[in-house]
Design a protein around this motif. Structure first.
Motif, PDB file in Angstrom:
ATOM      1  N   ALA A  96       0.840  -1.208   0.000  1.00  0.00           N
ATOM      2  CA  ALA A  96       0.000   0.000   0.000  1.00  0.00           C
ATOM      3  C   ALA A  96       0.874   1.257   0.000  1.00  0.00           C
ATOM      4  CB  ALA A  96      -0.935  -0.001   1.202  1.00  0.00           C
ATOM      5  N   ALA A  97       1.931   1.251   0.800  1.00  0.00           N
ATOM      6  CA  ALA A  97       2.840   2.404   0.837  1.00  0.00           C
ATOM      7  C   ALA A  97       3.505   2.597  -0.526  1.00  0.00           C
ATOM      8  CB  ALA A  97       3.888   2.219   1.928  1.00  0.00           C
ATOM      9  N   TYR A  98       3.880   1.492  -1.161  1.00  0.00           N
ATOM     10  CA  TYR A  98       4.477   1.535  -2.503  1.00  0.00           C
ATOM     11  C   TYR A  98       3.518   2.231  -3.479  1.00  0.00           C
ATOM     12  CZ  TYR A  98       5.632  -0.384  -7.138  1.00  0.00           C
ATOM     13  OH  TYR A  98       5.902  -0.544  -8.472  1.00  0.00           O
ATOM     14  N   GLU A  99       2.265   1.806  -3.481  1.00  0.00           N
ATOM     15  CA  GLU A  99       1.277   2.387  -4.401  1.00  0.00           C
ATOM     16  C   GLU A  99       1.065   3.869  -4.112  1.00  0.00           C
ATOM     17  OE1 GLU A  99       0.116   1.085  -7.103  1.00  0.00           O
ATOM     18  OE2 GLU A  99       0.877  -0.949  -6.744  1.00  0.00           O
ATOM     19  N   PHE A 108      10.684   4.247  -7.874  1.00  0.00           N
ATOM     20  CA  PHE A 108      11.061   2.978  -7.264  1.00  0.00           C
ATOM     21  C   PHE A 108      12.053   2.236  -8.147  1.00  0.00           C
ATOM     22  CE2 PHE A 108       7.670   3.846  -4.437  1.00  0.00           C
ATOM     23  CZ  PHE A 108       7.971   3.130  -3.286  1.00  0.00           C
ATOM     24  N   ILE A 109      13.049   1.645  -7.504  1.00  0.00           N
ATOM     25  CA  ILE A 109      14.056   0.831  -8.170  1.00  0.00           C
ATOM     26  C   ILE A 109      13.645  -0.635  -8.119  1.00  0.00           C
ATOM     27  CG2 ILE A 109      16.486   0.120  -8.108  1.00  0.00           C
ATOM     28  CD1 ILE A 109      17.025   2.832  -6.684  1.00  0.00           C
ATOM     29  N   GLU A 110      12.982  -1.024  -7.035  1.00  0.00           N
ATOM     30  CA  GLU A 110      12.484  -2.394  -6.871  1.00  0.00           C
ATOM     31  C   GLU A 110      11.052  -2.343  -6.375  1.00  0.00           C
ATOM     32  OE1 GLU A 110      14.975  -4.488  -4.097  1.00  0.00           O
ATOM     33  OE2 GLU A 110      16.787  -4.134  -5.265  1.00  0.00           O
ATOM     34  N   GLU A 111      10.206  -3.160  -6.963  1.00  0.00           N
ATOM     35  CA  GLU A 111       8.822  -3.279  -6.508  1.00  0.00           C
ATOM     36  C   GLU A 111       8.783  -4.114  -5.229  1.00  0.00           C
ATOM     37  OE1 GLU A 111       6.439  -4.841  -9.672  1.00  0.00           O
ATOM     38  OE2 GLU A 111       6.867  -3.135 -10.988  1.00  0.00           O
ATOM     39  N   PRO A 112       7.671  -4.067  -4.489  1.00  0.00           N
ATOM     40  CA  PRO A 112       7.578  -4.876  -3.272  1.00  0.00           C
ATOM     41  C   PRO A 112       7.799  -6.353  -3.566  1.00  0.00           C
ATOM     42  CG  PRO A 112       5.773  -3.314  -3.364  1.00  0.00           C
ATOM     43  CD  PRO A 112       6.478  -3.249  -4.692  1.00  0.00           C
ATOM     44  N   GLU A 113       8.607  -6.963  -2.721  1.00  0.00           N
ATOM     45  CA  GLU A 113       8.928  -8.378  -2.889  1.00  0.00           C
ATOM     46  C   GLU A 113       9.017  -9.024  -1.513  1.00  0.00           C
ATOM     47  OE1 GLU A 113      12.671 -10.986  -4.521  1.00  0.00           O
ATOM     48  OE2 GLU A 113      12.126  -9.169  -5.633  1.00  0.00           O
ATOM     49  N   GLU A 114       8.500 -10.235  -1.422  1.00  0.00           N
ATOM     50  CA  GLU A 114       8.573 -10.962  -0.160  1.00  0.00           C
ATOM     51  C   GLU A 114       9.977 -11.517   0.016  1.00  0.00           C
ATOM     52  OE1 GLU A 114       6.186 -14.519   2.040  1.00  0.00           O
ATOM     53  OE2 GLU A 114       5.043 -13.075   0.838  1.00  0.00           O
ATOM     54  N   TYR A 117      12.566 -11.867   5.826  1.00  0.00           N
ATOM     55  CA  TYR A 117      12.265 -11.008   6.971  1.00  0.00           C
ATOM     56  C   TYR A 117      10.976 -10.219   6.818  1.00  0.00           C
ATOM     57  CZ  TYR A 117      14.549  -7.863   3.693  1.00  0.00           C
ATOM     58  OH  TYR A 117      14.888  -7.171   2.564  1.00  0.00           O
ATOM     59  N   GLY A 118      10.401 -10.203   5.617  1.00  0.00           N
ATOM     60  CA  GLY A 118       9.194  -9.423   5.385  1.00  0.00           C
ATOM     61  C   GLY A 118       9.045  -9.058   3.923  1.00  0.00           C
ATOM     62  N   ILE A 119       8.395  -7.958   3.675  1.00  0.00           N
ATOM     63  CA  ILE A 119       8.189  -7.449   2.315  1.00  0.00           C
ATOM     64  C   ILE A 119       8.909  -6.117   2.226  1.00  0.00           C
ATOM     65  CG2 ILE A 119       6.479  -6.692   0.620  1.00  0.00           C
ATOM     66  CD1 ILE A 119       4.441  -8.448   2.202  1.00  0.00           C
ATOM     67  N   ASP A 120       9.661  -5.931   1.152  1.00  0.00           N
ATOM     68  CA  ASP A 120      10.294  -4.624   1.001  1.00  0.00           C
ATOM     69  C   ASP A 120      10.379  -4.213  -0.456  1.00  0.00           C
ATOM     70  OD1 ASP A 120      12.658  -5.604  -0.159  1.00  0.00           O
ATOM     71  OD2 ASP A 120      13.921  -5.061   1.509  1.00  0.00           O
ATOM     72  N   ALA A 121      10.604  -2.917  -0.637  1.00  0.00           N
ATOM     73  CA  ALA A 121      10.764  -2.305  -1.951  1.00  0.00           C
ATOM     74  C   ALA A 121      11.849  -1.246  -1.796  1.00  0.00           C
ATOM     75  CB  ALA A 121       9.457  -1.662  -2.395  1.00  0.00           C
ATOM     76  N   MET A 122      12.433  -0.826  -2.912  1.00  0.00           N
ATOM     77  CA  MET A 122      13.474   0.203  -2.842  1.00  0.00           C
ATOM     78  C   MET A 122      13.105   1.373  -3.739  1.00  0.00           C
ATOM     79  SD  MET A 122      17.541   0.188  -3.794  1.00  0.00           S
ATOM     80  CE  MET A 122      17.970  -1.138  -2.712  1.00  0.00           C
ATOM     81  N   HIS A 129      19.936   9.100  -3.264  1.00  0.00           N
ATOM     82  CA  HIS A 129      19.883   8.339  -2.010  1.00  0.00           C
ATOM     83  C   HIS A 129      18.871   7.202  -2.157  1.00  0.00           C
ATOM     84  CE1 HIS A 129      22.224  11.293   0.192  1.00  0.00           C
ATOM     85  NE2 HIS A 129      21.465  12.234  -0.335  1.00  0.00           N
ATOM     86  N   ARG A 130      19.255   6.037  -1.651  1.00  0.00           N
ATOM     87  CA  ARG A 130      18.378   4.868  -1.743  1.00  0.00           C
ATOM     88  C   ARG A 130      17.735   4.570  -0.397  1.00  0.00           C
ATOM     89  NH1 ARG A 130      20.970   0.864  -6.102  1.00  0.00           N
ATOM     90  NH2 ARG A 130      21.637   2.488  -7.544  1.00  0.00           N
ATOM     91  N   PHE A 131      16.474   4.237  -0.467  1.00  0.00           N
ATOM     92  CA  PHE A 131      15.703   3.909   0.726  1.00  0.00           C
ATOM     93  C   PHE A 131      14.997   2.575   0.518  1.00  0.00           C
ATOM     94  CE2 PHE A 131      16.147   8.434   0.865  1.00  0.00           C
ATOM     95  CZ  PHE A 131      16.181   8.758   2.204  1.00  0.00           C
ATOM     96  N   ARG A 132      15.039   1.728   1.548  1.00  0.00           N
ATOM     97  CA  ARG A 132      14.255   0.507   1.545  1.00  0.00           C
ATOM     98  C   ARG A 132      13.003   0.765   2.358  1.00  0.00           C
ATOM     99  NH1 ARG A 132      17.080  -3.052  -1.369  1.00  0.00           N
ATOM    100  NH2 ARG A 132      15.215  -4.301  -1.472  1.00  0.00           N
ATOM    101  N   LEU A 133      11.888   0.382   1.802  1.00  0.00           N
ATOM    102  CA  LEU A 133      10.593   0.478   2.455  1.00  0.00           C
ATOM    103  C   LEU A 133      10.282  -0.932   2.957  1.00  0.00           C
ATOM    104  CD1 LEU A 133       8.204   2.391   2.941  1.00  0.00           C
ATOM    105  CD2 LEU A 133       7.335   1.712   0.705  1.00  0.00           C
ATOM    106  N   VAL A 134      10.250  -1.138   4.274  1.00  0.00           N
ATOM    107  CA  VAL A 134      10.236  -2.478   4.832  1.00  0.00           C
ATOM    108  C   VAL A 134       9.021  -2.732   5.726  1.00  0.00           C
ATOM    109  CG1 VAL A 134      11.524  -4.161   6.203  1.00  0.00           C
ATOM    110  CG2 VAL A 134      12.770  -2.496   4.820  1.00  0.00           C
ATOM    111  N   GLN A 135       8.347  -3.848   5.452  1.00  0.00           N
ATOM    112  CA  GLN A 135       7.280  -4.355   6.303  1.00  0.00           C
ATOM    113  C   GLN A 135       7.786  -5.686   6.848  1.00  0.00           C
ATOM    114  OE1 GLN A 135       3.636  -5.204   4.174  1.00  0.00           O
ATOM    115  NE2 GLN A 135       2.933  -6.605   5.765  1.00  0.00           N
ATOM    116  N   THR A 136       8.070  -5.737   8.144  1.00  0.00           N
ATOM    117  CA  THR A 136       8.590  -6.973   8.724  1.00  0.00           C
ATOM    118  C   THR A 136       7.435  -7.873   9.151  1.00  0.00           C
ATOM    119  OG1 THR A 136       8.793  -5.932  10.879  1.00  0.00           O
ATOM    120  CG2 THR A 136      10.757  -5.966   9.504  1.00  0.00           C
ATOM    121  N   PHE A 137       7.715  -9.180   9.168  1.00  0.00           N
ATOM    122  CA  PHE A 137       6.702 -10.153   9.595  1.00  0.00           C
ATOM    123  C   PHE A 137       6.681 -10.266  11.086  1.00  0.00           C
ATOM    124  CE2 PHE A 137       7.649 -12.312   5.367  1.00  0.00           C
ATOM    125  CZ  PHE A 137       6.583 -11.734   4.740  1.00  0.00           C
TER     126      PHE A 137
END
Length: 137
Positions: A96-99, A108-114, A117-122, A129-137
């Protein structure tokens, strides 16, 4: 002794452009915006995530008095290549944050991927500057 992270530096070529990106697109808050005449007009500009008042990013232009002009140019070249290291931002719903971020023009450089450790996107900011958007399980 107890050490805590309070500030992280982000080299940017233009503080106003950086401020617009981080506040309007990422929803960060302005923490401090002070110009210091005694330091040649140096602008101390910090932003941070809502709900985390003790964590700030310094939006710093690499020029005197912080660094010399030659070093500043080199720093910005490295940042543009994505060589500034990386930052992780947590979210409860990565997809949802990605969208939401994509809809306001965040690149975005990377779409959300499981991942294990969780789901993340870059994503990257306009400067590299690069940022990882992380949803941990």
């Amino acid at each position: 002794m107890r050490l805590r992270l309070t500030h992280a530096n982000l080299w940017v070529p233009d503080q106003d452009e950086a401020l617009a990106f981080y506040t309007a697109k990422l929803g960060m808050e302005v923490r401090e915006d002070v110009t210091m005449p005694e330091m040649g007009g140096y602008r101390w500009l910090t932003i941070g995530p809502p709900g985390q008042p003790d964590v700030s990013f310094i939006l710093n232009v690499p020029r005197p008095p912080v660094v010399d002009d030659g070093s500043g140019e080199q720093l910005l070249e490295l940042v543009a290549k994505g060589m500034s290291g990386g930052f992780h931002l947590s979210t409860t719903d990565c997809r949802a944050a990605y969208e939401e971020l994509k809809s306001v023009g965040v690149e975005f450089i990377e779409e959300p991927e499981e991942r294990p450790y969780g789901i993340d996107a870059m994503f990257r900011d306009p400067f590299g500057h690069r940022f990882r958007l992380v949803q941990t399980f």
